[in-house]
Design an enzyme around this catalytic site. Sequence first.
Site, PDB file in Angstrom:
ATOM      1  N   CYS A 136       0.826  -1.212   0.000  1.00  0.00           N
ATOM      2  CA  CYS A 136       0.000   0.000   0.000  1.00  0.00           C
ATOM      3  C   CYS A 136       0.862   1.265   0.000  1.00  0.00           C
ATOM      4  CB  CYS A 136      -0.956  -0.017   1.186  1.00  0.00           C
ATOM      5  SG  CYS A 136      -0.183  -0.417   2.767  1.00  0.00           S
TER       6      CYS A 136
HETATM    7  N1  LIG Z   1      -4.218  -4.294   5.272  1.00  0.00           N
HETATM    8  C1  LIG Z   1      -3.668  -3.600   4.294  1.00  0.00           C
HETATM    9  O1  LIG Z   1      -3.817  -2.386   4.218  1.00  0.00           O
HETATM   10  C2  LIG Z   1      -2.855  -4.279   3.268  1.00  0.00           C
HETATM   11  C3  LIG Z   1      -2.479  -5.601   3.367  1.00  0.00           C
HETATM   12  N2  LIG Z   1      -1.702  -6.174   2.417  1.00  0.00           N
HETATM   13  C4  LIG Z   1      -1.277  -7.552   2.549  1.00  0.00           C
HETATM   14  O2  LIG Z   1      -2.386  -8.398   2.252  1.00  0.00           O
HETATM   15  C5  LIG Z   1      -2.346  -9.565   3.053  1.00  0.00           C
HETATM   16  C6  LIG Z   1      -3.638  -9.662   3.853  1.00  0.00           C
HETATM   17  O3  LIG Z   1      -3.739  -8.494   4.646  1.00  0.00           O
HETATM   18  P1  LIG Z   1      -4.972  -8.221   5.629  1.00  0.00           P
HETATM   19  O4  LIG Z   1      -6.237  -8.562   4.940  1.00  0.00           O
HETATM   20  O5  LIG Z   1      -4.775  -6.875   6.175  1.00  0.00           O
HETATM   21  O6  LIG Z   1      -4.632  -9.294   6.746  1.00  0.00           O
HETATM   22  P2  LIG Z   1      -5.533  -9.809   7.917  1.00  0.00           P
HETATM   23  O7  LIG Z   1      -4.656 -10.017   9.064  1.00  0.00           O
HETATM   24  O8  LIG Z   1      -6.690  -8.877   8.096  1.00  0.00           O
HETATM   25  O9  LIG Z   1      -6.058 -11.207   7.333  1.00  0.00           O
HETATM   26  C7  LIG Z   1      -5.227 -12.296   7.178  1.00  0.00           C
HETATM   27  C8  LIG Z   1      -6.024 -13.458   6.631  1.00  0.00           C
HETATM   28  O10 LIG Z   1      -5.192 -14.604   6.642  1.00  0.00           O
HETATM   29  C9  LIG Z   1      -5.744 -15.634   7.482  1.00  0.00           C
HETATM   30  N3  LIG Z   1      -4.623 -16.087   8.307  1.00  0.00           N
HETATM   31  C10 LIG Z   1      -4.021 -15.451   9.341  1.00  0.00           C
HETATM   32  N4  LIG Z   1      -2.976 -16.153   9.799  1.00  0.00           N
HETATM   33  C11 LIG Z   1      -2.893 -17.263   9.015  1.00  0.00           C
HETATM   34  C12 LIG Z   1      -2.017 -18.381   8.967  1.00  0.00           C
HETATM   35  N5  LIG Z   1      -1.017 -18.515   9.842  1.00  0.00           N
HETATM   36  N6  LIG Z   1      -2.234 -19.320   8.037  1.00  0.00           N
HETATM   37  C13 LIG Z   1      -3.268 -19.207   7.165  1.00  0.00           C
HETATM   38  N7  LIG Z   1      -4.138 -18.180   7.170  1.00  0.00           N
HETATM   39  C14 LIG Z   1      -3.944 -17.208   8.079  1.00  0.00           C
HETATM   40  C15 LIG Z   1      -6.832 -14.976   8.287  1.00  0.00           C
HETATM   41  O11 LIG Z   1      -7.985 -15.827   8.420  1.00  0.00           O
HETATM   42  P3  LIG Z   1      -8.130 -16.993   9.469  1.00  0.00           P
HETATM   43  O12 LIG Z   1      -7.196 -16.636  10.621  1.00  0.00           O
HETATM   44  O13 LIG Z   1      -9.575 -16.973   9.844  1.00  0.00           O
HETATM   45  O14 LIG Z   1      -7.718 -18.214   8.729  1.00  0.00           O
HETATM   46  C16 LIG Z   1      -7.251 -13.814   7.414  1.00  0.00           C
HETATM   47  O15 LIG Z   1      -8.234 -14.237   6.482  1.00  0.00           O
HETATM   48  C17 LIG Z   1      -1.093  -9.450   3.931  1.00  0.00           C
HETATM   49  O16 LIG Z   1      -0.010 -10.101   3.320  1.00  0.00           O
HETATM   50  C18 LIG Z   1      -0.852  -7.951   3.944  1.00  0.00           C
HETATM   51  O17 LIG Z   1       0.485  -7.659   4.198  1.00  0.00           O
HETATM   52  C19 LIG Z   1      -1.325  -5.509   1.290  1.00  0.00           C
HETATM   53  C20 LIG Z   1      -1.677  -4.204   1.120  1.00  0.00           C
HETATM   54  C21 LIG Z   1      -2.456  -3.477   2.109  1.00  0.00           C
HETATM   55  C1  LIG Z   2       0.071   0.122   9.326  1.00  0.00           C
HETATM   56  C2  LIG Z   2       0.820  -1.101   8.874  1.00  0.00           C
HETATM   57  O1  LIG Z   2       1.282  -1.880   9.673  1.00  0.00           O
HETATM   58  N1  LIG Z   2       0.962  -1.263   7.576  1.00  0.00           N
HETATM   59  C3  LIG Z   2       1.633  -2.388   6.985  1.00  0.00           C
HETATM   60  C4  LIG Z   2       1.624  -2.286   5.497  1.00  0.00           C
HETATM   61  C5  LIG Z   2       0.490  -3.013   4.858  1.00  0.00           C
HETATM   62  C6  LIG Z   2       0.881  -3.599   3.508  1.00  0.00           C
HETATM   63  O2  LIG Z   2       0.866  -3.060   2.431  1.00  0.00           O
HETATM   64  O3  LIG Z   2       1.358  -4.771   3.621  1.00  0.00           O
HETATM   65  P1  LIG Z   2       2.390  -5.764   2.972  1.00  0.00           P
HETATM   66  O4  LIG Z   2       3.528  -5.062   2.345  1.00  0.00           O
HETATM   67  O5  LIG Z   2       2.854  -6.546   4.136  1.00  0.00           O
HETATM   68  O6  LIG Z   2       1.607  -6.508   1.994  1.00  0.00           O
HETATM   69  C7  LIG Z   2       3.095  -2.457   7.416  1.00  0.00           C
HETATM   70  O7  LIG Z   2       3.719  -1.441   7.643  1.00  0.00           O
HETATM   71  O8  LIG Z   2       3.636  -3.581   7.390  1.00  0.00           O
END
Ligand SMILES: NC(=O)C1=CN([C@@H]2O[C@H](COP(=O)(O)OP(=O)(O)OC[C@H]3O[C@@H](n4cnc5c(N)ncnc54)[C@H](OP(=O)(O)O)[C@@H]3O)[C@@H](O)[C@H]2O)C=CC1
Ligand SMILES: CC(=O)N[C@@H](CCC(=O)OP(=O)(O)O)C(=O)O
Length: 318
Positions: A136
């Site tokens: 992001c």
């Molecule tokens: N949040 C953001 O702004 C952004 C996030 N990302 C990336 O996208 C991905 C998802 O982010 P986000 O939706 O915020 O993450 P969350 O923590 O909100 O969700 C993670 C998901 O993975 C599952 N999960 C958690 N731990 C495990 C595990 N050990 N094994 C298998 N499944 C697992 C959870 O479901 P359950 O535990 O029920 O199985 C849940 O569905 C990450 O890699 C993050 O870095 C990228 C850009 C922006």
């Molecule tokens: C506030 C906060 O913790 N933000 C996340 C970035 C989210 C994201 O883009 O995640 P990935 O690069 O892990 O996909 C961080 O700094 O790690």
Amino acid sequence: MADSKKSIGIVGARGHTGAELIRLVAAHPSLELAYVSSRELDGQRVDAHVAEYRGDLCYSSPAHEDLPGLGAHIVVLALPNGKAAACVEAFDAAGKDPVIVDLSADYRFDKQWYYGLPELTRGKWRGEKRISNPGCYATAIQLSIAPLKDVLAAPPVCFGVSGYSGAGTTPSDKNNPELLRDNLMPYALTGHVHEKEASWHLGIPVEFMPHVAPHFRGLTVTTNLYLSRAHKREDIQALFQHRYGSEKLVRVVDEAPWVSRIAGKHHVEVGGFAMSSDGKRVVVVATLDNLLKGAATQAMQNINRAIGVDEYTAIPAH
Ligand SMILES: NC(=O)C1=CN([C@@H]2O[C@H](COP(=O)(O)OP(=O)(O)OC[C@H]3O[C@@H](n4cnc5c(N)ncnc54)[C@H](OP(=O)(O)O)[C@@H]3O)[C@@H](O)[C@H]2O)C=CC1
Ligand SMILES: CC(=O)N[C@@H](CCC(=O)OP(=O)(O)O)C(=O)O
């Protein structure tokens, strides 16, 4: 399932980004959810958690090895960092080759994968079915710097502030509303993965200092750029307009954009363009919704391209 639709599975669908993707898929004319995985929500109806989804699907919790047998045309991995490889290996082992879009940082430095930041890398896609979705902050950083890459005198310095949804749903200080109240929490002030990611993909060193704030969604990146020669503000604006004028999801604005106005929106705003009196320094401000253009919307742009439909299909204009 109608033959004309492609099926899509979301692995890690309980999370913030997974939920946003379910919303986008629910409104998509060419996609149909095949499965959505969550260990915690296993067996529960999707429409009980994501109101925009209309259908009878329930969350399931397949083992990695069972994913290839579920047969989706497209698989989105929305798992925490470090968890994607086991899924990818399961598809390789089964000889299955769906389009895989990984939202984590795990394949962003892998040259076998296409890095999908369409506004900057659209022309580099060679039909790869493995797509790494940018981070992001890294999206906002790269879009802020790319138009000025050739006129820089020093590494750009980026100050980032994210809403706490950026830290996912696993409890930590960075998504604890109690600790964040009236607070701004600095972290990973050198060496954040997005610093490496933006540097790698721009091909120049970038310095990045992230913070997390009490709001839920939306991030700001304020970038200080030293220029190799004096510029007028109009020159800088013209470079941004030239680069992004025809982009539907990048708006070049005059004033520095506010994060409160980007929450829930699918585009990026970039503006400010504050000049020093000698014209050799400019400050650029970018905002985006970390869950949308920072994750799910960008993934949808990449999926749309991979399945051969218009890049903006099912992405609302506002
Ligand atoms: N949040 C953001 O702004 C952004 C996030 N990302 C990336 O996208 C991905 C998802 O982010 P986000 O939706 O915020 O993450 P969350 O923590 O909100 O969700 C993670 C998901 O993975 C599952 N999960 C958690 N731990 C495990 C595990 N050990 N094994 C298998 N499944 C697992 C959870 O479901 P359950 O535990 O029920 O199985 C849940 O569905 C990450 O890699 C993050 O870095 C990228 C850009 C922006
Ligand atoms: C506030 C906060 O913790 N933000 C996340 C970035 C989210 C994201 O883009 O995640 P990935 O690069 O892990 O996909 C961080 O700094 O790690």
